[in-house]
Design a protein around this motif. Sequence first.
Motif, PDB file in Angstrom:
ATOM      1  N   LYS A 155       0.815  -1.218   0.000  1.00 43.14           N
ATOM      2  CA  LYS A 155       0.000   0.000   0.000  1.00 43.14           C
ATOM      3  C   LYS A 155       0.849   1.269   0.000  1.00 43.14           C
ATOM      4  O   LYS A 155       0.375   2.332  -0.402  1.00 43.14           O
ATOM      5  N   VAL A 156       2.090   1.159   0.464  1.00 43.17           N
ATOM      6  CA  VAL A 156       2.931   2.346   0.608  1.00 43.17           C
ATOM      7  C   VAL A 156       4.185   2.311  -0.255  1.00 43.17           C
ATOM      8  O   VAL A 156       4.887   3.318  -0.386  1.00 43.17           O
ATOM      9  N   SER A 157       4.494   1.168  -0.832  1.00 47.01           N
ATOM     10  CA  SER A 157       5.716   1.024  -1.623  1.00 47.01           C
ATOM     11  C   SER A 157       5.624   1.776  -2.943  1.00 47.01           C
ATOM     12  O   SER A 157       4.529   1.995  -3.486  1.00 47.01           O
ATOM     13  N   THR A 158       6.785   2.154  -3.470  1.00 45.70           N
ATOM     14  CA  THR A 158       6.822   2.776  -4.788  1.00 45.70           C
ATOM     15  C   THR A 158       6.312   1.797  -5.841  1.00 45.70           C
ATOM     16  O   THR A 158       6.508   0.584  -5.722  1.00 45.70           O
ATOM     17  N   LYS A 159       5.661   2.309  -6.863  1.00 45.14           N
ATOM     18  CA  LYS A 159       5.165   1.441  -7.942  1.00 45.14           C
ATOM     19  C   LYS A 159       6.253   1.146  -8.963  1.00 45.14           C
ATOM     20  O   LYS A 159       6.264   0.085  -9.593  1.00 45.14           O
ATOM     21  N   GLU A 160       7.157   2.098  -9.133  1.00 49.62           N
ATOM     22  CA  GLU A 160       8.252   1.951 -10.094  1.00 49.62           C
ATOM     23  C   GLU A 160       9.574   2.302  -9.419  1.00 49.62           C
ATOM     24  O   GLU A 160       9.603   3.129  -8.511  1.00 49.62           O
ATOM     25  N   PRO A 161      10.672   1.710  -9.862  1.00 48.38           N
ATOM     26  CA  PRO A 161      11.974   2.062  -9.281  1.00 48.38           C
ATOM     27  C   PRO A 161      12.302   3.530  -9.514  1.00 48.38           C
ATOM     28  O   PRO A 161      11.898   4.125 -10.508  1.00 48.38           O
TER      29      PRO A 161
END
Length: 371
Positions: free
Chosen positions: A164-170
């Motif tokens: 839910k909080v992680s980046t979607k892309e590097p």
Amino acid sequence: MKYQSKKKAVVLLADGTIFYGKAVGGDGTAFGEICFNTGMTGYQEIFTDPSYFGQLMVTTNAHIGNYGVNNDEVESDSIKIAGLICKNFNYDYSRVAADGSLQDFFDANNLFAVSDVDTRALVAYIRDNGAQNAVISTDVDNIEGLKRQLAEVPNMDGLELASKVSTKEPYFFGDKNATIKIAAVDIGVKKNILRNLAKRGAYIKVFPYNATFEELSAWDPDGYFISNGPGDPQPLKEAQQLAKEIIARDLPLFGICLGHQVIALANGISTYKMHHGHRGINHPVKNLLTGKGEITSQNHGFAINREEAEAHPEIEITHLHLNDGTVAGIRMKNKNCFSVQYHPEASPGPHDAEYLFDQFIENITKAKVTA
């Protein structure tokens, strides 16, 4: 200064206990696991810390909002707490360096808050009865309806929230010409962790929570990092597998908080949900390697099993929490891997533990020399 709402609000715990207060803004309702933070300062950093995602925050400091907000004092791109419960909410602020009021910050992030709550009694209740789900609402005449809705909220035990909080892309952080490259797994990373690595000469590529070892290693990093974050570590199977593969190759690895728990699970050490967790900026920790004490910033509701860590032939406990004896840090005896349960980057909090970032950089440097 905005007019303070006098609308009545309720704090309803899952066990049926009720506290009353007043809505900070207009009508609202918010659900989450109720917890408390004992820090006397740093409320903006706390509210934007991804580790608090899904939690209703009770602040023990009597005054919240008195120094406003500053655009530079955030740990992520938005407020991450589910809602705020406090004693006195200050609509006005007195700091010259402030960029605005806390209420405006809440309004911009659609956050509901309740003030004028007897937070001393509420915190004492949580300490005695444990963290549990709760709801804050202005719907004070619908207690039974709120109870039914609250019963549908999933418990934090077993709940995966990193996605839910992680980046979607590097993305990249720091100076691309830096001499050290670190691949960081974002399971709820705080910005100040990245700042601490960058100011020590590291260029960081931040990857999503479910990134594979192949994806990280394709960038050819010199070291690997697993971040802090919210929720239960046990469902994070991808991160655990990633840690196993990094450890198997004896590559430099450092984990903080949730990352620490992931590394423990990768070594077969179980984790458990604590009674009410550690959340504050004055937690005493003893470094067993040096014998020195540290005052630390902490934010976690899970911990690793001490007996299993002590019995593990490849694990050495390096730090202990002096209040309750829980494991605050470990390292692997024959691998380039260590982790801590607390937050050496603080923000807010003391800087006693910043040496851990130096230690990580030293581990990477030594590994590069011997490679």
